[in-house]
Design an enzyme around this catalytic site. Structure first.
Site, mmCIF file in Angstrom:
data_model
loop_
_atom_site.group_PDB
_atom_site.id
_atom_site.type_symbol
_atom_site.label_atom_id
_atom_site.label_comp_id
_atom_site.label_asym_id
_atom_site.label_seq_id
_atom_site.Cartn_x
_atom_site.Cartn_y
_atom_site.Cartn_z
ATOM 1 N N HIS A 124 32.791 24.253 0.363
ATOM 2 C CA HIS A 124 33.527 24.546 1.599
ATOM 3 C C HIS A 124 34.875 25.191 1.292
ATOM 4 O O HIS A 124 35.233 26.235 1.863
ATOM 5 C CB HIS A 124 33.726 23.242 2.375
ATOM 6 C CG HIS A 124 34.591 23.373 3.603
ATOM 7 N ND1 HIS A 124 34.079 23.488 4.867
ATOM 8 C CD2 HIS A 124 35.938 23.396 3.746
ATOM 9 C CE1 HIS A 124 35.070 23.574 5.746
ATOM 10 N NE2 HIS A 124 36.215 23.514 5.100
ATOM 11 N N GLU A 125 35.625 24.593 0.378
ATOM 12 C CA GLU A 125 36.974 25.103 0.099
ATOM 13 C C GLU A 125 36.927 26.456 -0.602
ATOM 14 O O GLU A 125 37.768 27.325 -0.353
ATOM 15 C CB GLU A 125 37.755 24.079 -0.745
ATOM 16 C CG GLU A 125 37.957 22.732 -0.071
ATOM 17 C CD GLU A 125 38.709 22.816 1.256
ATOM 18 O OE1 GLU A 125 39.513 23.746 1.427
ATOM 19 O OE2 GLU A 125 38.471 21.929 2.128
ATOM 20 N N HIS B 69 36.906 28.311 9.416
ATOM 21 C CA HIS B 69 36.044 27.234 9.894
ATOM 22 C C HIS B 69 35.045 27.746 10.919
ATOM 23 O O HIS B 69 35.297 28.706 11.650
ATOM 24 C CB HIS B 69 36.875 26.107 10.515
ATOM 25 C CG HIS B 69 37.497 25.221 9.485
ATOM 26 N ND1 HIS B 69 38.687 24.548 9.690
ATOM 27 C CD2 HIS B 69 37.107 24.882 8.232
ATOM 28 C CE1 HIS B 69 38.985 23.838 8.615
ATOM 29 N NE2 HIS B 69 38.050 24.030 7.718
ATOM 30 N N HIS C 122 36.819 29.071 1.897
ATOM 31 C CA HIS C 122 38.147 29.456 2.415
ATOM 32 C C HIS C 122 38.834 30.420 1.473
ATOM 33 O O HIS C 122 39.399 31.437 1.894
ATOM 34 C CB HIS C 122 39.040 28.225 2.575
ATOM 35 C CG HIS C 122 38.739 27.407 3.784
ATOM 36 N ND1 HIS C 122 38.553 27.945 5.028
ATOM 37 C CD2 HIS C 122 38.623 26.062 3.926
ATOM 38 C CE1 HIS C 122 38.310 26.971 5.899
ATOM 39 N NE2 HIS C 122 38.346 25.815 5.264
#
Lengths: 427, 136
Positions: free
Chosen positions: A141-142, A151, A145
């Site tokens: 997930h990170e 998101h 980013h």
């Protein structure tokens, strides 16, 4: 001369001298090869360094499998040359302006094209089945980013802001892949060889069932392509020498499956030699049931065929193998064991173009018969041309035999066949 | 090390650092919405009467598949207290261009327009496809 001009970088190179593809201000990295490091002052107090490193390595690999990006763990270069730094901390941590809140709620944060911090007050786990927060899932997930994704509240997206415990092993779904590919593009060819591997099995009723799997080969690795899911198998590519015993470990020229009522043989070609593959024992023959020893010279097994070849494909309609070399096609009759009369012919004559000036001409990378599409494909570089099949000619008799449709991008037909960094191949 | 006395570490104590302060009331909910980009960083004295706060709450509820009540109910509080990423969901500013920041500053990456629309629900669709279940 003005010496300060020597300090300016050429417009197409960055501070490390690497080629930069795009200098416009975007949310995407300009380079395609990125370095990462788990910083020494940021180790977690909960997991071993090996567990942390493995989770991050796998997380980067998962993104690499769906994008034309390579990620390499770099533990030696100066820190200024590291693109993505990862670390754990609590409260005020690692010089970061954003303080962690203790156990609960916020578990990590990331900075665009930069660093990732994990809250070490959270209970991160390395394994999927344990209670706690999967470090792998959070890392994926990170990293999303860092690569430029925001998101998403779409169910199933890895970019949902809240942590959702894994019910099963998670993967990047179609929408997440397309989102990242909007930033970095899709993976493209070329490929060395592509084929459908046919398996014969017995079902629970004892009936003979024929199944096939599609494989793509490039250099020293290969992918299984899942046609029904429009993606490769999770975890691919795999090194050729791991999955295919006894054949060359890299840079194959061709694969041919000769399949008639009385013949069923699979061959790999490289250079001046070829190998026959033993389906039953999942390795190349050293000596087959006919007493032939392998590897064997192409000139011995296929008299009159030059080598090395560009590629080859078996055409069961005429029970012949098309061997392609440069701009020529050699048709080899497997029953008579000789070249078909009036061959070789030009590629443009054997496979005439349907669209003027839209033809690969020669030097084909791979010729592939697909059971999914019931058609032959000729692939060259990042493009492919599909050959007219019998059903299409029956519906439209004006189509020429073996005519070639207009070129298309390989990435528009077979999706997400991506390389990973060599250091990740053996994970 | 974190203190424990038992052989199996079952009495491992929490670190001396604080537990995250949960969202329990309107003010902490206001802080939550501000922190993660659902509202501007303003703190009205009476958020319950502030239409901006109410609207932001509704957007949050909509995005999280909650009943859109505009009220800080139990379901909304529970959603706010779930473990989450520290990156804001939205950036509520006039300037929608990308801003690159360093770890020493106090803002995060901007969310592009498409993702912003997704987050605030104007183009939000629910994808009910099954999660992939194949083992790697």
């Amino acid at each position: 001369k003005k010496r300060f001009l020597n300090m300016l970088l050429p417009p197409d190179r960055d501070k490390n001298g690497q080629v930069v593809l795009d200098r416009t201000e975007t949310t995407a990295f300009a380079r395609r090869s990125l370095k990462w490091r788990l910083i020494g002052e940021g180790y977690s107090s909960q997991l071993s360094i090996e567990e942390q490193t493995y989770a991050f390595k796998l997380a980067f690999r998962m993104w690499s499998e769906v994008t034309p990006l390579d990620f390499e763990e770099d533990t030696t270069s100066p820190i200024s040359q590291i693109d993505i730094k990862l670390g754990f901390g609590t409260g005020r941590h690692l010089g970061c302006a954003h303080t962690f809140d203790g156990e609960g709620q916020e578990f990590a944060h990331a900075w665009l094209q930069s660093d990732i911090h994990f809250d070490d007050d959270e209970h991160f786990t390395a394994a999927d089945t344990e209670n706690g927060i999967s470090l792998l899932k959070v890392a994926v997930h990170e990293i999303g980013h860092v690569l430029g994704l925001a998101h998403s509240h779409r169910r199933g997206s890895i970019m949902q802001p809240n942590y959702i415990p894994q019910e099963s092993a998670f993967e990047l779904d179609w929408s997440d892949r397309k989102a990242i590919q909007k930033l970095y593009g899709s993976c493209e060819g070329p490929f060395d060889t592509i084929f459908d591997w046919v398996r014969k099995e017995r079902n629970q009723y004892g009936e003979l069932v024929v199944r096939y799997n599609t494989y793509f080969f490039h250099k020293s690795w290969y992918w299984l392509y899942e046609n029904r899911h429009n993606r490769t198998r999770y975890g691919d590519p795999i090194a050729v020498l791991i999955g295919w015993q006894g054949i060359p470990a890299s840079d194959l020229d061709a694969f041919v499956h000769v399949w008639t009522w009385n013949q069923d043989a699979s061959y790999f070609f490289k250079g001046t030699q070829y190998w026959r593959y033993d389906n039953e024992n999942d390795k190349a023959y050293t000596e087959d049931t006919q007493g032939a020893h392998y590897p064997r010279l192409i000139s011995e097994g296929f008299p009159g065929i030059p080598s090395p070849i560009d590629t080859a494909v078996y055409d069961r309609r005429i029970q012949s193998i098309y061997f392609l070399k440069d701009s020529l096609v050699f048709a080899f009759d497997i029953n008579k064991n000789q070249i078909v009369d009036h061959f070789p012919k030009r590629l443009t004559d054997v496979f005439p173009a349907l669209v003027i000036n839209d033809h690969p001409i020669g030097n084909i990378d791979a010729a592939y018969y697909s059971y999914t599409y019931n058609a032959i494909f000729l692939l060259k570089g990042k493009e492919y041309w599909r050959v007219v099949n019998d059903r299409e000619r029956w519906q439209n008799p004006s189509l020429p035999y073996n005519g070639l449709f207009a070129r298309r991008n390989i990435s528009e037909q077979w999706f997400d066949i991506c390389n990973v960094h060599a250091s990740m191949l053996k994970m | 090390e974190r203190l424990f006395h038992s052989r199996d570490h079952s009495d491992l104590q929490d670190s001396s650092s604080e537990q995250a302060k949960p969202v329990t009331d309107l003010h902490s909910a206001q802080q939550f919405l501000s922190r993660y980009g659902w509202t501007e960083p303003e703190f009205p004295i009476e958020p319950a009467k502030d239409p901006v706060f109410t609207e932001a709450l509704k957007k949050f509820q909509r995005a999280n598949d909650l009943p859109v009540t505009g009220i800080l109910d139990d379901a909304t509080t529970k959603a706010m207290n779930k473990p989450r990423c520290g990156v804001p969901d939205n950036q509520v500013t006039e300037n929608k261009n990308a801003t690159l920041v360093t770890p020493q500053s106090n803002t995060f990456i901007q969310v592009n327009d498409t993702a912003l629309n997704q987050s605030i629900g104007s183009n939000y669709t629910v994808n009910h496809e099954k999660s992939p279940s194949r083992i790697r």
